[in-house]
Design a protein around this motif. Sequence first.
Motif, mmCIF file in Angstrom:
data_model
loop_
_atom_site.group_PDB
_atom_site.id
_atom_site.type_symbol
_atom_site.label_atom_id
_atom_site.label_comp_id
_atom_site.label_asym_id
_atom_site.label_seq_id
_atom_site.Cartn_x
_atom_site.Cartn_y
_atom_site.Cartn_z
ATOM 1 N N ASP A 48 -5.449 -29.104 -0.855
ATOM 2 C CA ASP A 48 -4.883 -28.085 0.016
ATOM 3 C C ASP A 48 -5.829 -26.916 0.057
ATOM 4 N N LEU A 49 -5.930 -26.295 1.238
ATOM 5 C CA LEU A 49 -6.903 -25.228 1.431
ATOM 6 C C LEU A 49 -6.209 -23.959 1.883
ATOM 7 N N LEU A 50 -6.675 -22.835 1.365
ATOM 8 C CA LEU A 50 -6.320 -21.544 1.956
ATOM 9 C C LEU A 50 -7.575 -21.069 2.662
ATOM 10 N N ILE A 51 -7.492 -20.966 3.990
ATOM 11 C CA ILE A 51 -8.686 -20.661 4.766
ATOM 12 C C ILE A 51 -8.625 -19.227 5.269
ATOM 13 N N THR A 52 -9.610 -18.434 4.942
ATOM 14 C CA THR A 52 -9.735 -17.107 5.551
ATOM 15 C C THR A 52 -11.139 -16.977 6.115
ATOM 16 N N HIS A 53 -11.379 -15.870 6.781
ATOM 17 C CA HIS A 53 -12.631 -15.704 7.506
ATOM 18 C C HIS A 53 -13.841 -15.734 6.578
ATOM 19 N N ARG A 54 -13.740 -15.112 5.418
ATOM 20 C CA ARG A 54 -14.918 -14.988 4.561
ATOM 21 C C ARG A 54 -14.739 -15.621 3.189
ATOM 22 N N ALA A 55 -13.625 -16.311 2.936
ATOM 23 C CA ALA A 55 -13.465 -16.987 1.655
ATOM 24 C C ALA A 55 -12.554 -18.191 1.812
ATOM 25 N N LEU A 56 -12.784 -19.204 0.961
ATOM 26 C CA LEU A 56 -11.959 -20.397 0.983
ATOM 27 C C LEU A 56 -11.386 -20.613 -0.406
ATOM 28 N N MET A 57 -10.128 -21.043 -0.473
ATOM 29 C CA MET A 57 -9.547 -21.375 -1.760
ATOM 30 C C MET A 57 -9.047 -22.809 -1.679
ATOM 31 N N ILE A 58 -9.362 -23.582 -2.710
ATOM 32 C CA ILE A 58 -8.986 -24.992 -2.664
ATOM 33 C C ILE A 58 -8.236 -25.375 -3.929
ATOM 34 N N ASN A 227 -5.928 -16.128 10.834
ATOM 35 C CA ASN A 227 -7.316 -16.419 11.175
ATOM 36 C C ASN A 227 -7.586 -16.150 12.644
ATOM 37 N N GLY A 228 -6.605 -16.491 13.491
ATOM 38 C CA GLY A 228 -6.786 -16.255 14.912
ATOM 39 C C GLY A 228 -6.973 -14.783 15.214
ATOM 40 N N VAL A 229 -6.146 -13.946 14.596
ATOM 41 C CA VAL A 229 -6.248 -12.507 14.840
ATOM 42 C C VAL A 229 -7.583 -11.978 14.325
ATOM 43 N N ILE A 230 -7.967 -12.446 13.136
ATOM 44 C CA ILE A 230 -9.227 -11.954 12.562
ATOM 45 C C ILE A 230 -10.411 -12.357 13.436
ATOM 46 N N ARG A 231 -10.425 -13.611 13.879
ATOM 47 C CA ARG A 231 -11.527 -14.060 14.731
ATOM 48 C C ARG A 231 -11.538 -13.285 16.042
ATOM 49 N N GLY A 232 -10.341 -13.022 16.578
ATOM 50 C CA GLY A 232 -10.257 -12.252 17.813
ATOM 51 C C GLY A 232 -10.838 -10.858 17.638
ATOM 52 N N PHE A 233 -10.518 -10.226 16.510
ATOM 53 C CA PHE A 233 -11.051 -8.893 16.257
ATOM 54 C C PHE A 233 -12.564 -8.925 16.109
ATOM 55 N N ASN A 234 -13.057 -9.961 15.444
ATOM 56 C CA ASN A 234 -14.499 -10.109 15.326
ATOM 57 C C ASN A 234 -15.136 -10.181 16.714
ATOM 58 N N GLY A 235 -14.513 -10.971 17.606
ATOM 59 C CA GLY A 235 -15.007 -11.074 18.977
ATOM 60 C C GLY A 235 -14.972 -9.730 19.686
ATOM 61 N N LEU A 236 -13.885 -8.970 19.477
ATOM 62 C CA LEU A 236 -13.769 -7.659 20.123
ATOM 63 C C LEU A 236 -14.857 -6.709 19.620
ATOM 64 N N MET A 237 -15.144 -6.770 18.324
ATOM 65 C CA MET A 237 -16.191 -5.913 17.763
ATOM 66 C C MET A 237 -17.542 -6.220 18.404
ATOM 67 N N ILE A 238 -17.796 -7.525 18.611
ATOM 68 C CA ILE A 238 -19.063 -7.905 19.250
ATOM 69 C C ILE A 238 -19.093 -7.384 20.681
ATOM 70 N N ALA A 239 -17.956 -7.554 21.386
ATOM 71 C CA ALA A 239 -17.888 -7.066 22.767
ATOM 72 C C ALA A 239 -18.123 -5.552 22.808
ATOM 73 N N LEU A 240 -17.565 -4.850 21.837
ATOM 74 C CA LEU A 240 -17.733 -3.403 21.761
ATOM 75 C C LEU A 240 -19.211 -3.042 21.553
ATOM 76 N N ALA A 241 -19.878 -3.821 20.683
ATOM 77 C CA ALA A 241 -21.292 -3.564 20.423
ATOM 78 C C ALA A 241 -22.118 -3.768 21.697
ATOM 79 N N ILE A 242 -21.756 -4.795 22.486
ATOM 80 C CA ILE A 242 -22.470 -5.036 23.747
ATOM 81 C C ILE A 242 -22.264 -3.847 24.686
ATOM 82 N N ALA A 243 -21.003 -3.424 24.819
ATOM 83 C CA ALA A 243 -20.688 -2.321 25.731
ATOM 84 C C ALA A 243 -21.398 -1.042 25.302
ATOM 85 N N LEU A 244 -21.460 -0.826 23.983
ATOM 86 C CA LEU A 244 -22.122 0.372 23.474
ATOM 87 C C LEU A 244 -23.604 0.358 23.837
ATOM 88 N N GLY A 245 -24.215 -0.814 23.714
ATOM 89 C CA GLY A 245 -25.630 -0.940 24.077
ATOM 90 C C GLY A 245 -25.864 -0.613 25.540
#
Lengths: 255, 163
Positions: A48-58, A227-245
């Motif tokens: 069984d796995l606990l999956i998060t964005h930056r760590a895994l527990m098994i 995980n979905g929310v975290i990945r979505g936020f990661n995507g938003l941060m990237i989009a923000l970085a693009i817009a800032l540029g």
Amino acid sequence: MSDSIPDVKKVGALLLEIGGLLMSSGASSERIRITTNRIAEAFGYSCDLLITHRALMISVNSNNSNEFFSSLKRTSPHGVNFTVVSGISKMSWKIVEENWSIELIKEEMARLKSISAYPRWLTLVLVGLAGSAFCFLFGGAGLEMAVTFTATVAGLYVRQESHKLKFNPYLNVFFGSVTASMISGLLSKFDWGTNPETAFATSVLFLIPGVPLINSFTDLMDGNIMNGVIRGFNGLMIALAIALGMLVSLMIYQM
Amino acid sequence: MEDAVLILEKGFWFAAAAIGFAALFNVPRRVLWVVGLLGALGGITKTLLITQHQSVIVASLAGSILIGILSVIAAHGKHAPPLIFSIPAVIPMVPGAYMYRMMLGFINLTATLNSENYAQLLYDTLHNALNAVFILMALALGVSAPMLVTRKESVKNLKLKRN
């Protein structure tokens, strides 16, 4: 498995490594879970796995003894690599069908990690062409497409270099965005070409967080809401970085 | 006839964009042409529907569903997970123009107040933002639709006609 079952610790550590590699290469949470389960069962364990964005527990349990193994592993920073995702998927079926040993699996994983399907110049050219393609689809003509090609290649090059210098990942995107939009902004600034805005808008599209956003949606649909929310936020941060540029370029050119 | 040439030309550039992103994501070379083909077919579907006066959101959804279905078939033929075909193939359909105008709109909204066209600016920005968000959601939904409908954990368990 007809011969001796490998040690639970070895299997657990291997599963964590496979899961971590999948996570940082751009697989969805459900795929990670299914793949590790498939491999664990091939060795006669259930996991069984606990999956998060930056760590895994098994936690691995033996099906026919009291042995179990539990561990936590930090995953490496994310960088999309579909050769790894595809290779591990293929490997997981071979493990089931051909009874692979742990050593063989480790060798295969080292091989997959080292494969780079495209030399750097080819990636730059293909992504540059993708930029021109976007420009055409949004209504740009020859001049705009040529400028978008140049801007995209330069932007991607800068991003790769700043990645090598180990800058913050969002900062890498920002550098890429500034570079690309500074070059493509020249068209709008001096009003060259028929539709200069298309070049400016499309030259940064190579940075868009397609994989995080689609994986975010997949995870949300599979019920891996966190995980979905975290990945979505990661995507938003990237989009923000693009817009800032782009904003910086707009300010410099005073458009 | 001219329309057909124009649409094929668009299809070619959709394929080019898909292949560029496939290279960026390190997709194995042996499946590169599949990604290009899927990108072109999805893009052509979207373009055709827009010429039939469908909304761009519906057209994007249709294109991405087609890509989703074809990626499952390709996954069977090429022994690779569907997402390595579908993600690079839908990226050419991202609403880049809407996102760009949305961003400019937000910047302008923060910059001006009480000007005559503030309401117009607000309408335009909201329109662009909603389009961008819904197209992105349509793309993500379309790509994952086939897997949701078939309710299988792996495409290996899916029965296509040959087995």
